[in-house]
Design a protein around this motif. Structure first.
Motif, PDB file in Angstrom:
ATOM      1  N   UNK A  45       0.842  -1.197   0.000  1.00  0.00           N
ATOM      2  CA  UNK A  45       0.000   0.000   0.000  1.00  0.00           C
ATOM      3  C   UNK A  45       0.874   1.241   0.000  1.00  0.00           C
ATOM      4  N   UNK A  46       0.444   2.258  -0.742  1.00  0.00           N
ATOM      5  CA  UNK A  46       1.053   3.583  -0.681  1.00  0.00           C
ATOM      6  C   UNK A  46       0.083   4.478   0.070  1.00  0.00           C
ATOM      7  N   UNK A  47       0.565   5.110   1.143  1.00  0.00           N
ATOM      8  CA  UNK A  47      -0.295   5.950   1.978  1.00  0.00           C
ATOM      9  C   UNK A  47       0.363   7.304   2.188  1.00  0.00           C
ATOM     10  N   UNK A  48      -0.445   8.345   2.155  1.00  0.00           N
ATOM     11  CA  UNK A  48       0.079   9.680   2.453  1.00  0.00           C
ATOM     12  C   UNK A  48      -0.205  10.006   3.901  1.00  0.00           C
ATOM     13  N   UNK A  49       0.798  10.556   4.593  1.00  0.00           N
ATOM     14  CA  UNK A  49       0.562  10.990   5.960  1.00  0.00           C
ATOM     15  C   UNK A  49       0.098  12.448   5.956  1.00  0.00           C
ATOM     16  N   UNK A  50      -0.054  13.035   7.123  1.00  0.00           N
ATOM     17  CA  UNK A  50      -0.596  14.392   7.224  1.00  0.00           C
ATOM     18  C   UNK A  50       0.292  15.433   6.546  1.00  0.00           C
ATOM     19  N   UNK A  51       1.584  15.143   6.379  1.00  0.00           N
ATOM     20  CA  UNK A  51       2.485  16.081   5.699  1.00  0.00           C
ATOM     21  C   UNK A  51       2.562  15.786   4.197  1.00  0.00           C
ATOM     22  N   UNK A  52       1.651  14.937   3.715  1.00  0.00           N
ATOM     23  CA  UNK A  52       1.572  14.539   2.311  1.00  0.00           C
ATOM     24  C   UNK A  52       2.819  13.795   1.825  1.00  0.00           C
ATOM     25  N   UNK A  53       3.537  13.194   2.754  1.00  0.00           N
ATOM     26  CA  UNK A  53       4.664  12.339   2.412  1.00  0.00           C
ATOM     27  C   UNK A  53       4.124  10.931   2.146  1.00  0.00           C
ATOM     28  N   UNK A  54       4.522  10.352   1.045  1.00  0.00           N
ATOM     29  CA  UNK A  54       4.044   9.015   0.701  1.00  0.00           C
ATOM     30  C   UNK A  54       4.879   7.965   1.421  1.00  0.00           C
ATOM     31  N   UNK A  55       4.195   7.102   2.127  1.00  0.00           N
ATOM     32  CA  UNK A  55       4.820   5.977   2.809  1.00  0.00           C
ATOM     33  C   UNK A  55       4.379   4.698   2.105  1.00  0.00           C
ATOM     34  N   UNK A  56       5.282   3.757   1.963  1.00  0.00           N
ATOM     35  CA  UNK A  56       4.957   2.467   1.352  1.00  0.00           C
ATOM     36  C   UNK A  56       5.106   1.386   2.417  1.00  0.00           C
ATOM     37  N   UNK A  57       4.091   0.542   2.510  1.00  0.00           N
ATOM     38  CA  UNK A  57       4.130  -0.542   3.493  1.00  0.00           C
ATOM     39  C   UNK A  57       3.595  -1.813   2.857  1.00  0.00           C
ATOM     40  N   UNK A  58       4.222  -2.944   3.169  1.00  0.00           N
ATOM     41  CA  UNK A  58       3.771  -4.245   2.691  1.00  0.00           C
ATOM     42  C   UNK A  58       3.354  -5.085   3.886  1.00  0.00           C
ATOM     43  N   UNK A  59       2.180  -5.706   3.764  1.00  0.00           N
ATOM     44  CA  UNK A  59       1.624  -6.520   4.836  1.00  0.00           C
ATOM     45  C   UNK A  59       1.336  -7.920   4.330  1.00  0.00           C
ATOM     46  N   UNK A  60       1.526  -8.904   5.190  1.00  0.00           N
ATOM     47  CA  UNK A  60       1.143 -10.275   4.872  1.00  0.00           C
ATOM     48  C   UNK A  60      -0.335 -10.427   5.193  1.00  0.00           C
ATOM     49  N   UNK A  61      -1.134 -10.770   4.179  1.00  0.00           N
ATOM     50  CA  UNK A  61      -2.569 -10.938   4.382  1.00  0.00           C
ATOM     51  C   UNK A  61      -2.928 -12.366   4.759  1.00  0.00           C
ATOM     52  N   UNK A  62      -2.212 -13.334   4.209  1.00  0.00           N
ATOM     53  CA  UNK A  62      -2.492 -14.742   4.503  1.00  0.00           C
ATOM     54  C   UNK A  62      -1.240 -15.551   4.217  1.00  0.00           C
ATOM     55  N   UNK A  63      -1.074 -16.637   4.974  1.00  0.00           N
ATOM     56  CA  UNK A  63       0.106 -17.489   4.800  1.00  0.00           C
ATOM     57  C   UNK A  63      -0.316 -18.915   4.474  1.00  0.00           C
ATOM     58  N   UNK A  64       0.532 -19.555   3.687  1.00  0.00           N
ATOM     59  CA  UNK A  64       0.350 -20.976   3.334  1.00  0.00           C
ATOM     60  C   UNK A  64      -1.042 -21.255   2.777  1.00  0.00           C
ATOM     61  N   UNK A  65      -1.377 -20.556   1.687  1.00  0.00           N
ATOM     62  CA  UNK A  65      -2.667 -20.702   1.027  1.00  0.00           C
ATOM     63  C   UNK A  65      -2.511 -21.692  -0.133  1.00  0.00           C
ATOM     64  N   UNK A  66      -3.368 -22.683  -0.176  1.00  0.00           N
ATOM     65  CA  UNK A  66      -3.322 -23.705  -1.221  1.00  0.00           C
ATOM     66  C   UNK A  66      -3.852 -23.138  -2.535  1.00  0.00           C
ATOM     67  N   UNK A  67      -3.089 -23.284  -3.603  1.00  0.00           N
ATOM     68  CA  UNK A  67      -3.520 -22.864  -4.939  1.00  0.00           C
ATOM     69  C   UNK A  67      -4.343 -24.010  -5.530  1.00  0.00           C
ATOM     70  N   UNK A  68      -5.605 -23.719  -5.868  1.00  0.00           N
ATOM     71  CA  UNK A  68      -6.486 -24.754  -6.430  1.00  0.00           C
ATOM     72  C   UNK A  68      -6.426 -24.800  -7.943  1.00  0.00           C
ATOM     73  N   UNK A  69      -6.261 -23.617  -8.589  1.00  0.00           N
ATOM     74  CA  UNK A  69      -6.264 -23.579 -10.043  1.00  0.00           C
ATOM     75  C   UNK A  69      -5.528 -22.340 -10.511  1.00  0.00           C
ATOM     76  N   UNK A  70      -5.021 -22.386 -11.735  1.00  0.00           N
ATOM     77  CA  UNK A  70      -4.392 -21.224 -12.376  1.00  0.00           C
ATOM     78  C   UNK A  70      -4.902 -21.158 -13.808  1.00  0.00           C
ATOM     79  N   UNK A  71      -4.869 -19.976 -14.386  1.00  0.00           N
ATOM     80  CA  UNK A  71      -5.287 -19.822 -15.784  1.00  0.00           C
ATOM     81  C   UNK A  71      -6.794 -19.810 -15.923  1.00  0.00           C
ATOM     82  N   UNK A  72      -7.256 -20.195 -17.107  1.00  0.00           N
ATOM     83  CA  UNK A  72      -8.688 -20.182 -17.403  1.00  0.00           C
ATOM     84  C   UNK A  72      -9.376 -21.364 -16.762  1.00  0.00           C
TER      85      UNK A  72
END
Length: 72
Positions: A45-72
């Motif tokens: 995510x790119x977020x602006x703080x109150x001084x309009x400085x852009x901060x970039x942060x990466x968060x883990x949303x989920x771990x060890x998720x099984x892939x069921x399908x790829x493509x069409x």
């Protein structure tokens, strides 16, 4: 068995839900992700703080998720 008639629902455990995520060659590790692999899902995510400085942060949303399908 997985077929056109059964779809992916036979692979989803009771009480769980499927999620579809759009992936391109870069975010999909150049097509190397395949069904039955496990992945971690991160979001940047790119977020602006109150001084309009852009901060970039990466968060883990989920771990060890099984892939069921790829493509069409």
């Amino acid at each position: 068995p997985l077929s056109k008639e059964s779809g992916l629902s036979v692979r989803i455990p009771v009480g769980m839900r499927a999620l579809s995520i759009e992936v391109d060659d870069v975010s999909g590790v150049a097509g190397l992700i395949r069904p039955n692999h496990y992945v971690d899902i991160l979001a940047t995510f790119e977020m602006e703080d109150s001084s309009e400085t852009t901060q970039v942060a990466t968060y883990t949303l989920a771990q060890r998720i099984l892939v069921l399908a790829v493509g069409d």
